[in-house]
Design a protein around this motif. Structure first.
Motif, PDB file in Angstrom:
ATOM      1  N   LYS A 169       2.308 -12.445   3.496  1.00 55.07           N
ATOM      2  CA  LYS A 169       2.979 -11.704   2.530  1.00 55.07           C
ATOM      3  C   LYS A 169       1.086 -11.528   1.761  1.00 55.07           C
ATOM      4  O   LYS A 169       0.655 -10.604   1.081  1.00 55.07           O
ATOM      5  N   GLY A 225      -0.398  -7.764   1.003  1.00 55.24           N
ATOM      6  CA  GLY A 225      -0.904  -7.837  -0.094  1.00 55.24           C
ATOM      7  C   GLY A 225       0.437  -6.777  -0.467  1.00 55.24           C
ATOM      8  O   GLY A 225       1.201  -6.657   0.354  1.00 55.24           O
ATOM      9  N   PRO A 226       0.807  -6.397  -2.004  1.00 58.91           N
ATOM     10  CA  PRO A 226       1.514  -5.019  -2.596  1.00 58.91           C
ATOM     11  C   PRO A 226       0.888  -3.396  -1.230  1.00 58.91           C
ATOM     12  O   PRO A 226      -0.073  -3.344  -1.781  1.00 58.91           O
ATOM     13  N   HIS A 250       2.923  -1.205  -2.188  1.00 62.28           N
ATOM     14  CA  HIS A 250       2.807  -0.323  -3.843  1.00 62.28           C
ATOM     15  C   HIS A 250       1.879  -0.842  -4.547  1.00 62.28           C
ATOM     16  O   HIS A 250       2.220  -1.641  -5.251  1.00 62.28           O
ATOM     17  N   TYR A 251       1.075   0.159  -5.041  1.00 66.62           N
ATOM     18  CA  TYR A 251       0.137   0.065  -5.627  1.00 66.62           C
ATOM     19  C   TYR A 251       0.478  -0.157  -7.036  1.00 66.62           C
ATOM     20  O   TYR A 251       1.310   0.614  -7.457  1.00 66.62           O
ATOM     21  N   SER A 252       0.125  -1.159  -7.757  1.00 70.84           N
ATOM     22  CA  SER A 252      -0.156  -1.524  -9.084  1.00 70.84           C
ATOM     23  C   SER A 252      -0.818  -1.600  -9.985  1.00 70.84           C
ATOM     24  O   SER A 252      -1.970  -3.024  -8.927  1.00 70.84           O
ATOM     25  N   SER A 297      -2.342  -5.542 -10.824  1.00 71.46           N
ATOM     26  CA  SER A 297      -1.787  -6.653  -9.203  1.00 71.46           C
ATOM     27  C   SER A 297      -3.882  -7.153  -8.977  1.00 71.46           C
ATOM     28  O   SER A 297      -4.797  -6.665  -9.769  1.00 71.46           O
ATOM     29  N   TRP A 329      -4.652  -9.135  -6.175  1.00 73.20           N
ATOM     30  CA  TRP A 329      -5.156  -9.093  -5.019  1.00 73.20           C
ATOM     31  C   TRP A 329      -6.020  -8.386  -3.954  1.00 73.20           C
ATOM     32  O   TRP A 329      -6.523  -7.371  -4.410  1.00 73.20           O
ATOM     33  N   GLN A 355       6.216  -2.455   7.147  1.00 76.71           N
ATOM     34  CA  GLN A 355       5.050  -1.932   5.654  1.00 76.71           C
ATOM     35  C   GLN A 355       3.690  -1.394   5.921  1.00 76.71           C
ATOM     36  O   GLN A 355       2.947  -1.114   5.392  1.00 76.71           O
TER      37      GLN A 355
END
Lengths: 935, 204
Positions: free
Chosen positions: A878, A882-883, A885-887, A890, A892, A928
């Motif tokens: 995990k 990382g994520p 979908h970019y937010s 974040s 990260w 992913q």
């Protein structure tokens, strides 16, 4: 494929089938008794102090259990012989039988102490001890081989008593109830053995197919020399065979297909019984069997192995592809090795380019013969094969014709009485062939050819024919008998006097050579070792050199510690001693050893001139001459730097106390607490820095300059970016409270200072947290117990180089020995290994050593995968992923110590994919990553 | 389980004149590194009548012996004819090859040996005083007689001198046998002693 045997010599031997073709005979035995299969001992397990009574492989072959008359049961790690996982103590009598629960949760043992004990495999502790059915029993059977039913429901004991009658007690898994037993044998039950298959009723054609309950089949052997076979669906035995043997039944074994049964007895014979499917029923397939296990006991990861996983459904095409690739690779490897062995077979009669025939011709001349101190001859045998290459060597050995003709004229040896029952019909048994020499006894009257006639016919039947000669030499008959006894009786320390007489003349001559030979010996030994098969790496020399290396390291360390403080003051700079590890490992790191008393560190004294070589660049020298030039009454000091022939020099106004250099900078510390930094070409980079207290040690790596002052404060600057990395940090926290000293200082490429202390601990300063972190501890018990060998990739070097490896001194291999010495329960081992690996990953991260971080992370992942720790594995994935979908919110980071996390994850995925258990995790991450790639 | 297995013995230079040295090419396999040397002996039986005519032709130490398959040639001088009774010079006798580890003999390979004159004349009328230079020695190489003995291979001090001598476990087995089961007729019918002895007669 392994076979385990236990003997009255206290040993358990693990055997492996040797794969070459062709039977071989035992030297001196009758030629008819050839071994069809060849087995080679691969491990000898020592722990028991008495005869080994039974051995048993656990389901899925993870463990091997053995029991002994020393009252213990020992659990061996079948993956890493000869590691002991547990020694089960609790029996107060000879342990005479073992059986594993087919699900792998328990192991049961039965002993002469009139108890049957069930142990948990989870923690190797006693689950229950059953004594009631055995109260009336006497310790009268040689073995007590109990057995667990293949469905796991019932455990059946050997020798139990019910109303003064011998029985085999049935113990239910649920609550360990003892309500039923097998009755009927007239004497004690020695062996119970369940058929490995679970059966269901044979469906007869035409009859209404009614699904019936599956049942098990069990064979019971007894001292009453009879065998009974039971089906759990019948109240009476399926079959009873009385008086099968002359003596007690010792062991029973079912064939894998469940239709055959082998029974052996103390009378030395073996019986084979063959059943038809009509008699026993339809055996369930392995899948059906494991389905029963799963429906009854649930899925237990602990006992899931490849065998069972093969029935798992592959849920994702990627996974399937991956598995196929793996299988293909394995196949390729196999065929490659097969090709290799094939080619080996074609040159089997050649050792090091010399055919065996050649070797044999010259063996007498070539073999190394020496004299021992007391003048005895000593021959160094020629090693013609090492056992590790056994398959190959034995194959070629079979090409040698055995000295004895295999025509059957060989006299059988001492063992013949036991073998006789097998071939008593042949006339060539011991007793009969004895007189076959008799013609020779009368040889005086016969032509020479006949006298040694190999096919001398059964002479007992022809006394008449040879009677004339017998008559003429009646005295010769008696000697034959005398000879016979000589073959089998051990020598009674025959006085060597006559031999001495015959040896004496030559002995003097040999003595002359003795000195010469002695000198030659070491070389000869070398030669003889090179004579042996080159394909096999000779283990000894390498281990020896390793030990030597360790020794060297040790002595260096001792030197450091041993040097008195005064010396270091007198010495110009303590730069001369550099850790050997540092030399080989980190390129830019330069280490000094400073024997330092706590909190008041030694200072280098002034000195006229000194030279030092920059460790990171051996072609670079720094020369210092103090007070050389006097210009108008002012004394100047000169600093000279020579690098690959290019030289620069500069002058300073005060005396230079110490200097350090790297590829990028040269720095010197002068009197009056001044520190000057120059570029690699001699350009001054900074005005002199004023240190808070006098300098103790100076250090450079890349553009980083580290100054340790006498007041035990540490500073690190990045002179390129002109920023402070560590600002006057005190060593109080790591040196306080004891008389520890700093034994080694290291500055990493990333400007992180690491202090190795004399107590074996190493700390690094973490600039972002402003903390000292413990990165290594030589006394760390975790490192002692951790065992992650199974996770080490074979091709990769055990350790990778880097600052972590330097500070830890590469001692991390010692743990395994320790683990072998103490029997560590598997769970504890797992925990310590995990903890150790995690601390290694964290330490590498703190040291910002990307190479080592990657190495330890891979190792850690592999261990998690092998041992089936899903949660931790998931967390790692995990974080690396990382994520998706970019937010904006974040936190990260996409990189860790300069490595791209997602690239790391891609490296980890194949490792995770190796275990089908994690196929969901594998698929998730793969998908992913693919999504991210498409973006 | 014996650590050393003799795979093969090849009799070299056979048949040969009486005074030629004995040569045996011995191949053996060792399953574990041995901490001590093996001692090999060639014993020539001068006369079947008595052991006093036995001659140890030679004894050699063989080592170091790491795990693996090894071979060597054991050469020993011919027996001293002076120690052989005249009556036994011609005819059949025996040569023994023995191997000991830590002073315990674990294998004995015996061969019949036939000594006879090659010349027909001598064969028909053998001289009273045997002429050893005219004798031919013929070893019956095809018929080795191999006897193996159970010994203690371990490094510990515990000695396992003889098959018949005490086995530590024997005591305990016997002890338990003597317990209450005596009342039941069948229980004591078989004695652990039998097993122990049988298991020790490990052959081949």
């Amino acid at each position: 494929m392994y076979l385990a045997s236990g003997g009255d010599d206290k040993l358990i031997m693990v055997w492996k089938r040797a794969t070459y073709i062709g039977p071989s005979t035992v030297f001196g035995s009758s030629g008819k008794l050839a071994n069809v299969e060849q087995w080679r001992c691969v491990s000898i397990l020592r722990s028991h102090s008495g005869d080994v009574m039974d051995v048993a492989w656990s389901p899925h072959d993870a463990w091997l259990a053995s029991c002994s008359v020393d009252n213990t049961v020992v659990i061996w790690n079948a993956v890493k012989f000869p590691e002991i996982l547990a020694t089960l103590r609790g029996h107060s009598g000879l342990v005479k039988g073992l059986t594993w629960d087919p699900v792998g949760k328990y192991i049961a043992s039965q002993a002469d102490d009139r108890s049957l004990k069930v142990w948990r495999t989870l923690d190797w502790q006693l689950e229950t001890s059953i004594t009631k059915p055995f109260d009336e029993c006497g310790g009268t059977t040689h073995v007590l081989r109990l057995s667990w039913s293949p469905d796991g429901h019932y455990l059946v004991s050997a020798h139990a008593m019910n109303n003064s009658g011998p029985t085999a007690q049935i113990i239910e898994r649920e609550g360990w109830k003892t309500n039923m037993d097998f009755v009927g044998h007239r004497k004690a039950v020695t062996v119970v053995k369940f058929n490995p298959k679970i059966f269901k009723k044979k469906q007869k054609n035409g009859s209404s197919a009614k699904p019936s309950c599956p049942y098990c089949c069990c064979a019971v052997g007894s001292k009453d020399r009879s065998l009974s076979v039971w089906l759990t669906c019948l109240k009476r035995p399926l079959v009873v065979i009385h008086e099968l043997f002359d003596k007690s039944i010792m062991d029973i074994s079912w064939t894998l297909n469940g239709l055959g049964i082998l029974v052996c007895s103390m009378d030395g014979s073996v019986a084979f019984l063959d059943f038809s499917q009509d008699e026993l029923g339809d055996p369930l397939s392995e899948e059906e069997k494991s389905r029963i296990h799963q429906s009854t006991y649930g899925k237990s990861l602990a006992i899931m192995t490849e065998a069972q996983l093969s029935t798992a459904v592959i849920e994702n095409p990627e996974m399937l592809k991956y598995q196929r690739r793996q299988q293909q690779q394995q196949l390729d490897q196999k065929s490659a090795t097969a090709r290799e062995t094939g080619s080996a077979a074609s040159v089997t009669s050649v050792v090091n380019g010399e055919s065996l025939e050649d070797i044999r011709k010259n063996l007498l001349k070539k073999q190394v013969e020496t004299r021992t101190a007391d003048g005895r001859r000593r021959i160094t045998p020629l090693c013609i094969a090492q056992l590790d290459t056994g398959d190959f060597s034995t194959a070629f050995f079979n090409s040698i014709p055995l000295s004895g003709s295999l025509a059957g004229t060989m006299l059988s040896s001492h063992s013949s009485p036991q073998l006789l029952p097998l071939d008593s019909s042949t006339p060539n048994s011991f007793g009969a062939s004895k007189p076959s020499i008799e013609p020779m006894a009368a040889a005086g009257a016969r032509p020479a050819g006949d006298s040694v006639s190999k096919d001398s016919v059964n002479a007992t039947s022809t006394p008449a024919a040879s009677s004339p000669s017998v008559l003429t030499t009646p005295s010769k008959i008696e000697p034959m008998k005398a000879f016979d006894s000589r073959f089998t009786e051990r020598s009674k320390a025959t006085p060597a006097a006559p031999a001495l007489a015959s040896v004496a003349p030559t002995a003097v001559e040999r003595l002359k050579e003795q000195n010469l030979v002695k000198e030659l010996r070491p070389r000869d030994l070398l030669e003889s070792s090179s004579d042996s098969d080159e394909k096999v790496p000779v283990a000894k020399p390498s281990s020896l050199s390793k030990r030597k290396l360790e020794l060297e390291v040790e002595t260096v360390e001792k030197k450091k510690k041993g040097r008195p403080r005064k010396d270091s003051r007198l010495m110009p700079v303590s730069l001369s001693v550099q850790s050997p590890a540092a030399l080989t490992a980190e390129k830019d790191a330069m280490c000094l050893s400073v024997p330092t008393p706590a909190l008041k560190l030694p200072m280098p004294g002034p000195q006229r001139a000194f030279t030092l070589q920059v460790s990171s660049d051996p072609s670079m020298y720094i020369e210092v001459e103090n007070e050389v030039t006097a210009v108008g009454g002012v004394k100047l000091s000169r600093l000279k730097c020579n690098r690959e022939g290019k030289e620069w020099e500069t002058v300073l106004t005060s005396r230079i106390l110490t200097a350090a250099g790297s590829c990028d900078v040269v720095c010197v510390a002068c009197e009056k607490r001044m520190l000057s930094v120059f570029s690699s070409c001699g350009r001054r980079l900074l005005p002199p820095i004023l240190l808070p207290s006098p300098i103790s040690t100076l250090h450079c790596t890349g553009f980083y300059v580290m100054a340790l002052t006498a007041a035990a404060t540490l500073s690190v600057w990045d002179v390129h970016r002109q920023v402070v990395v560590v600002k006057e940090e005190s060593l109080h926290s790591i040196l306080a409270g004891s008389d520890m000293t700093v034994s080694q200082i290291l500055l990493t490429q990333h400007g992180i200072p690491v202090m190795n202390l004399s107590d074996g601990k190493a700390y690094c300063f973490n600039p972002s947290l402003s903390t000292w972190n413990l990165v290594s501890d030589k006394q760390d018990s975790l490192a002692q117990c951790a065992d992650f060998r199974s996770s080490l990739p074979p091709q990769e070097a055990m350790l990778c180089s880097g600052p972590l490896a330097i500070v830890q001194g590469r001692a991390s291999t010692s743990g395994r020995q320790a683990a072998r010495l103490f029997s560590v329960p598997h769970v504890v081992q797992q925990e310590t290994t995990l903890a150790y690996l995690e601390s290694q990953v964290a330490a590498a991260l703190t040291l910002q050593s990307s190479h080592e971080y990657r190495h330890w992370l891979l190792l850690y992942t592999r261990y998690l995968v092998n041992e089936g720790f899903e949660y931790r594995l998931r967390e790692i994935c995990k974080d690396l992923l990382g994520p998706v979908h970019y937010s904006t919110g974040s936190q990260w980071e996409s990189t860790v110590v300069g490595l791209r996390k997602r690239e790391l994850l891609k490296e980890l995925l194949p490792v995770i994919g190796q275990n089908l258990r994690f196929q969901r995790l594998f698929t998730e991450c793969q998908e992913q990553l693919d999504i991210l790639k498409d973006k | 389980m014996a650590k050393v297995q003799v795979n093969n013995v090849v009799v070299l230079d056979n048949p040969s004149p009486f005074y030629n040295p004995f040569q045996f090419e011995i191949t053996f396999e060792c399953i574990e590194d041995l901490s001590e040397d093996l001692e090999w002996k060639i014993i020539y039986v001068g006369s079947a009548e008595s052991e006093e005519y036995d001659q140890v032709l030679d004894s050699v130490l063989v080592g170091p012996v790491p795990a693996g398959r090894h071979m060597f040639v054991f050469q020993a001088d011919a027996p001293n004819p002076g120690l052989i009774p005249d009556a036994d010079a011609v005819g059949v006798t025996v040569v023994l090859i023995t191997c000991t580890y830590r002073g315990q003999e674990f294998i004995r390979v015996g061969y019949y040996v036939n000594n006879e004159y090659t010349e027909t004349e001598l064969r028909e009328n053998p001289p009273v005083k045997p002429d050893f230079s005219k004798l031919q020695r013929n070893i019956l190489a095809s018929n080795p007689r191999v006897t193996r003995f159970h010994i203690n291979w371990e490094d510990n001090t515990e000695k396992l001198e003889d098959a018949e001598s005490s086995n530590p476990n024997l005591q305990s087995l016997l002890a338990t046998d003597a317990l209450p089961s005596a009342s039941k007729g069948w229980s004591t019918s078989e004695n652990s002693l039998n097993v122990m002895l049988e298991s020790h007669m490990d052959c081949m």
